[in-house]
Design an enzyme around this catalytic site. Structure first.
Site, PDB file in Angstrom:
ATOM      1  N   GLU A  29      19.471  91.259 -32.175  1.00  0.00           N
ATOM      2  CA  GLU A  29      19.112  90.520 -31.184  1.00  0.00           C
ATOM      3  C   GLU A  29      19.189  91.150 -29.889  1.00  0.00           C
ATOM      4  O   GLU A  29      18.450  91.164 -29.011  1.00  0.00           O
ATOM      5  CB  GLU A  29      19.618  89.063 -31.151  1.00  0.00           C
ATOM      6  N   PRO A 230       3.564  62.773  -3.865  1.00  0.00           N
ATOM      7  CA  PRO A 230       4.160  61.594  -3.829  1.00  0.00           C
ATOM      8  C   PRO A 230       5.328  61.481  -2.640  1.00  0.00           C
ATOM      9  O   PRO A 230       5.632  60.595  -2.266  1.00  0.00           O
ATOM     10  CB  PRO A 230       4.439  60.868  -4.948  1.00  0.00           C
ATOM     11  N   ASP A 253       0.298  64.696   7.572  1.00  0.00           N
ATOM     12  CA  ASP A 253       0.245  63.141   7.685  1.00  0.00           C
ATOM     13  C   ASP A 253       1.457  62.610   7.761  1.00  0.00           C
ATOM     14  O   ASP A 253       2.660  63.364   7.535  1.00  0.00           O
ATOM     15  CB  ASP A 253      -0.541  62.726   6.295  1.00  0.00           C
ATOM     16  N   LYS A 275      -1.666  58.941   9.981  1.00  0.00           N
ATOM     17  CA  LYS A 275      -2.147  57.502   9.884  1.00  0.00           C
ATOM     18  C   LYS A 275      -1.298  56.752   9.143  1.00  0.00           C
ATOM     19  O   LYS A 275      -1.249  56.700   8.133  1.00  0.00           O
ATOM     20  CB  LYS A 275      -3.684  57.512   9.463  1.00  0.00           C
ATOM     21  N   MET A 388      -2.234  51.253  -1.365  1.00  0.00           N
ATOM     22  CA  MET A 388      -1.984  50.508  -0.408  1.00  0.00           C
ATOM     23  C   MET A 388      -2.432  49.141  -0.523  1.00  0.00           C
ATOM     24  O   MET A 388      -3.398  48.611   0.330  1.00  0.00           O
ATOM     25  CB  MET A 388      -2.948  51.381   0.719  1.00  0.00           C
TER      26      MET A 388
END
Length: 482
Positions: A29, A230, A253, A275, A388
């Site tokens: 390995e 989100p 925003d 907004k 909303m």
């Protein structure tokens, strides 16, 4: 505490290995791990193992590495540019290290630092660009963790961009030293050529580089309409983060958290244009004009929008304004609130045999005299995600029930989806009007309606019915008092 003048015990270098032999002694390995690492280069791998594990043999067959299937001898190292002792046997690894030094070949013995002339770093590969990360005594786990973070920050197209840059190096050297040359390379790596390479449009990238070279004028502006997701920082896409780190201006925003805005360049100008309901700092026309003005000034702008720019983000109006003005732009999607809310509830938005369609809408769509077309879909079994909608919850419920949707249809509500302070509520369509009286819900509210909602996990949510009954009891008590 680290000392201000702390010295490195190992000096990082890059060794030229193109066409050179690199010897790896071992058949297990550890040897495979080193083979995979060195196999990212153009070296000729020589693997010395009398017996090799199946996975290593598969690697040798797939890559064309040279396999010396014999007991180790010092002669097997001759002509190698470097050696890895990866047998797992301490005595053999020590012997390999001693033989390599006698032949003046640098050697690394896996997990035996006292036998090593050099150490292998964690590697971020964007060939021909490479970033090597070493942590000296801190260990490989930290190096790999740092590698992962850096890897995520670099565009997968960086290697192709570097290759294109190499082809223009000679031509760029003919530009005047100083400002002109620096401007070319800055605009090459952060302007139209880089954007075209990231989009996989290599011919366009070449033409854009030629145009920069010929004009040697400052690059035109570029606007990226970026979805901030989100709210949770770790739901921001890698591309969004890279653009934030390159931006001259971040136009954001109100719903975009400060923690995400702060992920941009420290010296970037930040312009809030948010907004919120009943409070607009700028009209949409003013935002459009601002983006056009910044683009004409040659600025690299990130227009940061909550959720996804193309889902109730007014991106259509901004794209139209930029197109009309001839300003270059791109759209970077984000995780929209409906997906985050569903994840918070472990809620299947589509469910086999129950719901095979999904509607994104706002509660205000139901304020007209006639029902919108999607109402028919809701009645036929679609899952409806209402953005909303807290202030019109009663109207949403009433109109849908009036249209034929059962009052017992399952409902899930999330305030501040994806964030640590999120709040979850569940109930039925008949319970939904209680939301309007919830003045304590100050964050953005997402409502999901449909039969598929019944498959959600409600263990960490509150029942809407409790508030419904409290409101009814309160109104009854007031009536008795009067």
């Amino acid at each position: 505490m680290p000392q201000a003048n702390a010295k490195l015990n190992a000096f990082p270098v890059f060794m030229r290995v193109e066409g050179e032999a690199v010897a790896i002694v071992g058949g297990g390995e550890a040897a495979l791990a080193k083979a995979r690492l060195v196999g990212q280069s153009s070296a000729v791998l020589r693997i010395i193992a009398q017996t090799a594990e199946a996975e290593l043999l598969s690697f040798i067959a797939a890559t064309g590495a040279v396999h010396v299937a014999a007991a180790y001898e010092a002669a097997h190292l001759e002509g190698a540019a470097m050696v890895f002792a990866a047998s797992g046997d301490e005595a053999l690894d020590r012997r390999v290290a001693e033989d390599a030094r006698r032949l003046s070949i640098p050697v690394n013995a896996v997990d035996r630092p006292e036998l090593c002339d050099f150490f292998t770093p964690a590697l971020v590969n964007r060939a021909p660009v490479a970033i090597a990360i070493g942590t000296e005594g801190a260990g490989p786990v930290l190096a790999q963790m740092l590698r992962g973070r850096i890897d995520r920050m670099l565009s997968p197209s960086l290697g192709a961009l570097a290759t294109l840059a190499a082809s223009f190096r000679g031509a760029a050297e003919r530009l005047p030293k100083g400002t002109g040359r620096r401007r070319f390379w800055r605009d090459f790596f952060a302007g139209a050529p880089a954007r075209a390479v990231e989009a996989g449009e290599f011919a366009r990238a070449h033409d854009a580089a030629v145009e920069l070279l010929v004009s040697n004028a400052p690059a035109s502006g570029h606007i990226a309409l970026v979805g901030a997701g989100p709210g949770a920082e770790d739901l921001l896409t890698l591309r969004a983060h890279r653009l934030l780190m390159e931006a001259d201006v971040i136009v954001h925003d109100a719903l975009v958290p400060e923690a995400i805005v702060a992920m941009g360049r420290r010296d970037a100008e930040r312009l809030p244009v948010g907004k919120r309901k009943g409070c607009h700092s700028k009209s949409q026309e003013e935002i459009n004009a601002l983006l056009v003005e910044l683009g004409r000034e040659g600025k690299r702008v990130v227009r940061l929008k909550s959720g996804d720019p193309l889902v109730f983000g007014r991106a259509g109006e901004e794209m139209a304004a930029l197109r009309d003005a001839g300003i270059a732009y791109e759209v970077v999607p984000g995780v929209t609130a409906a997906f985050a809310a569903a994840a918070d509830f472990e809620l299947p938005l589509t469910l086999r045999g129950v719901s095979s369609s999904l509607v994104f809408t706002t509660g205000h769509d139901l304020k007209g005299n006639s029902l919108p077309d999607w109402a028919k879909l809701a009645i036929s079994g679609a899952t409806v995600a209402v953005y909303m909608g807290r202030s019109v919850a009663a109207e949403v419920a009433g109109r849908l029930i009036e249209a034929g949707l059962s009052p017992d249809t399952a409902v899930a509500v999330v305030e501040n989806a994806s964030l640590g302070n999120r709040r979850r509520f569940h109930g039925t369509l008949a319970d939904l009007p209680s939301l309007e009286a919830r003045a304590d819900l100050a964050g953005p509210v997402m409502t999901i309606i449909g039969d598929a909602v019944a498959g959600a996990n409600f263990e960490r949510s509150e029942p809407l019915a409790a508030h419904r009954y409290e409101d009814t009891a309160s109104a009854t008590a007031e009536g008795v008092e009067q």
